[in-house]
Design an enzyme around this catalytic site. Structure first.
Site, PDB file in Angstrom:
ATOM      1  N   GLY A 144       0.779  -1.230   0.000  1.00  0.00           N
ATOM      2  CA  GLY A 144       0.000   0.000   0.000  1.00  0.00           C
ATOM      3  C   GLY A 144       0.807   1.275   0.000  1.00  0.00           C
ATOM      4  O   GLY A 144       0.376   2.292  -0.534  1.00  0.00           O
ATOM      5  N   GLU A 155       4.177   4.357   6.205  1.00  0.00           N
ATOM      6  CA  GLU A 155       2.923   3.609   6.170  1.00  0.00           C
ATOM      7  C   GLU A 155       1.892   4.323   5.311  1.00  0.00           C
ATOM      8  O   GLU A 155       1.868   5.558   5.256  1.00  0.00           O
ATOM      9  CB  GLU A 155       2.365   3.450   7.589  1.00  0.00           C
ATOM     10  CG  GLU A 155       2.674   2.124   8.244  1.00  0.00           C
ATOM     11  CD  GLU A 155       1.770   1.011   7.731  1.00  0.00           C
ATOM     12  OE1 GLU A 155       1.249   1.124   6.597  1.00  0.00           O
ATOM     13  OE2 GLU A 155       1.594   0.016   8.449  1.00  0.00           O
ATOM     14  N   ASP A 156       1.028   3.544   4.677  1.00  0.00           N
ATOM     15  CA  ASP A 156      -0.033   4.146   3.877  1.00  0.00           C
ATOM     16  C   ASP A 156      -1.202   4.601   4.734  1.00  0.00           C
ATOM     17  O   ASP A 156      -1.658   5.732   4.649  1.00  0.00           O
ATOM     18  CB  ASP A 156      -0.503   3.166   2.788  1.00  0.00           C
ATOM     19  CG  ASP A 156      -0.880   1.800   3.352  1.00  0.00           C
ATOM     20  OD1 ASP A 156      -0.655   1.557   4.553  1.00  0.00           O
ATOM     21  OD2 ASP A 156      -1.383   0.963   2.582  1.00  0.00           O
ATOM     22  N   ASP A 198      -5.443   2.163  10.846  1.00  0.00           N
ATOM     23  CA  ASP A 198      -6.782   2.113  11.431  1.00  0.00           C
ATOM     24  C   ASP A 198      -6.689   1.628  12.876  1.00  0.00           C
ATOM     25  O   ASP A 198      -6.553   2.424  13.781  1.00  0.00           O
ATOM     26  CB  ASP A 198      -7.753   1.281  10.580  1.00  0.00           C
ATOM     27  CG  ASP A 198      -7.124   0.030  10.001  1.00  0.00           C
ATOM     28  OD1 ASP A 198      -6.231  -0.542  10.634  1.00  0.00           O
ATOM     29  OD2 ASP A 198      -7.549  -0.375   8.913  1.00  0.00           O
ATOM     30  N   PHE A 217     -13.528   2.744   4.521  1.00  0.00           N
ATOM     31  CA  PHE A 217     -12.547   1.983   3.757  1.00  0.00           C
ATOM     32  C   PHE A 217     -12.239   2.770   2.494  1.00  0.00           C
ATOM     33  O   PHE A 217     -13.156   3.207   1.778  1.00  0.00           O
ATOM     34  CB  PHE A 217     -13.079   0.591   3.410  1.00  0.00           C
ATOM     35  CG  PHE A 217     -11.996  -0.324   2.905  1.00  0.00           C
ATOM     36  CD1 PHE A 217     -11.199  -1.026   3.793  1.00  0.00           C
ATOM     37  CD2 PHE A 217     -11.741  -0.443   1.549  1.00  0.00           C
ATOM     38  CE1 PHE A 217     -10.174  -1.846   3.341  1.00  0.00           C
ATOM     39  CE2 PHE A 217     -10.724  -1.263   1.083  1.00  0.00           C
ATOM     40  CZ  PHE A 217      -9.937  -1.972   1.984  1.00  0.00           C
TER      41      PHE A 217
END
Length: 499
Positions: A365, A420-421, A424, A473
């Site tokens: 990602g 990091e993309d 959550d 999402f």
């Protein structure tokens, strides 16, 4: 003491007022009055104490019948000789509605407004803060005084006072909604604590809060005497850590003037003071830097702060081949490019006086973010990649972390910056950070493009953040579902079926 002919027993009023902390008779006092039993009791008692009361009602526009609530407050104010003010504020639906409604309410109220918080509210606040990981300040709860004059009363007593005064309080049904943490603490946790302890926990929590407030005041006094100038990095680094934390916390709080810094921010600032880090980013885009042995807080750049993104900001720009499953862009390509450039500049400034970091992208990602970010950093950085899986091809994390590809580089004694993309729950990142730290690098920091608001299940220390987004999402700019949509130029809501 009680209003003539009101039916209020003077003995009841006198007994309640003995446990209140209103200002002297005749002093002006603005009271936040929603129309609920606690705030109506605040109004009655403030008037009975002889204060020059102004009842201030705020309508959030979130519930039907708000005009009727205003009428309840207006009638009570007129009956007890108080002035009345009404304000209407707008709160757009979205994540953390309770917190945003509270912020909007207090923005409309006078800065010294009195609220109807009771001892029960104090106990709930302490438990909320405990579950959020607060320190001694948060566990000290609310300070008794003119801002919280009825903290010595129980909720049942405010209800009884309203009944004695023949007032019909407004019932707020949101107080029963289990979606709010405070309501679950009120209706589930506190009754369970009472069952386990065999006694009412509310007075115990309130008493403990008072002890902690006294100890916090002593620590603050000691820290102020030991470190009168918290910008002296060498003095801060030499001081005992609890006192250094207090001094830095006070300094950062004064520099911001709104919210206290988190423990992670304080500890990162202490690392700057000790010289193990050259700078760190604070909430809101402000930065702490060390220059010539002194600490300073740099204001946020005009567009360089962490940017919250809301659903109502969604733009168009969905290509035809993705339109069936992909919604509007939450963050378009132009905003992405601008923010990545700002992150690159901040990283360059932070590591310029030390060794450049090894950038570790988390595949797949973060691949596009990594590509753009490393070109925005004006330092000779190295890059490496890890593949960590907790999603598979689903839209929800499984909670099971697997390292699919490990690093090729040795990281012992090196600065590591994990790219990091999206974050959550934070469980995968928490595992990855502990895994990398076990290899004894000089430092491990995180640069996350996106953070889902309100989704984190662990306390994360994120040094660089691109955007906070609603708990939706999303796909695009490297993010996928079942390996699709990574090549979208922006970050989009995914509206297809969950897998």
């Amino acid at each position: 003491m009680a209003e003539e002919g009101s039916g209020l027993p003077s003995t009841l009023i006198e007994e309640l007022l003995r446990r209140c902390s209103f200002p002297p008779e005749g002093a002006p006092l603005a009271c936040a009055v929603s129309g609920g039993p606690d705030s109506l009791a605040l109004l009655v008692l403030a008037a009975s104490a002889g204060c020059a009361v102004t009842a201030v009602h705020v309508d959030h526009g979130l519930r039907p019948g708000a005009e009727a609530e205003s009428e309840v407050v207006l009638a009570a104010a007129a009956r007890f000789g108080a002035r009345f003010e009404s304000h209407r504020v707008s709160v757009v639906a979205g994540p953390n509605l309770e917190a945003r409604a509270r912020a909007a309410r207090f923005a409309a109220l006078p800065p010294d407004v009195a609220t109807g918080h009771t001892m029960d509210d104090q106990a709930e606040t302490i438990l909320v803060n405990l579950l959020r990981g607060a320190g001694a300040d948060g566990l000290g709860g609310m300070e008794p005084g003119p801002r919280h004059p009825i903290l010595g009363l129980r909720r049942r007593e405010t209800h009884a006072l309203c009944a004695a005064a023949r007032l019909q309080p407004v019932r707020d049904e949101s107080n029963d909604d289990p979606a709010f943490v405070r309501n679950r603490i009120r209706h589930e946790l506190l009754p369970l604590c009472a069952q386990v302890a065999g006694r009412d926990p509310v007075p115990l929590l309130a008493r403990q809060a008072g002890v902690l407030r006294d100890e916090v005041a002593l620590l603050d006094s000691l820290a102020a005497n030991l470190l009168p100038d918290p910008t002296d990095a060498r003095a801060v680094a030499r001081a005992e850590r609890p006192l250094a934390r207090r001094a830095i916390r006070r300094w950062l709080r004064e520099a911001d003037g709104e919210y206290p810094p988190s423990l992670a921010e304080v500890d990162r600032t202490l690392a700057v003071a000790a010289g193990t880090s050259v700078g760190t980013e604070l909430t809101g885009g402000r930065r702490v830097r060390r220059t010539a042995g002194r600490l300073r807080v740099e204001p946020a750049r005009r567009s360089g702060s962490v940017t919250p993104v809301t659903l109502d900001e969604s733009a168009a720009g969905v290509p035809s081949w993705a339109a069936a499953d992909v919604g509007p862009a939450l963050v378009d390509a132009e905003r992405l490019a601008a923010r990545v450039a700002e992150l690159g500049q901040a990283i360059t400034e932070d590591y310029a006086a030390d060794e450049p970091p090894l950038l570790v992208a988390v595949l797949k990602g973060a691949m596009l973010f990594m590509s753009d970010l490393c070109r925005a950093i004006a330092l000779p950085v190295d890059v490496d990649f890890m593949a960590v899986s907790s999603y598979g091809s689903a839209t929800k994390t499984s909670g099971v972390v697997r390292i699919v590809k490990d690093l090729d580089s040795e990281i012992e004694g090196r600065h590591v910056l994990v790219v990091e993309d999206i974050i959550d729950s934070g469980l995968t990142l928490n595992y990855l950070r502990r895994y990398l730290t076990s290899r004894q690098p000089k430092s491990v920091e995180i640069c996350a493009l996106l953070v889902k608001e309100g989704e984190q299940r662990v306390d994360l220390d994120l040094r660089y953040i691109g955007f906070t987004i609603p708990p939706e999402f999303v796909v695009g700019y490297g993010l996928d579902v079942a390996q699709r949509y990574r090549n979208l130029r922006g970050v989009h809501r995914y509206k297809g079926a969950e897998t």
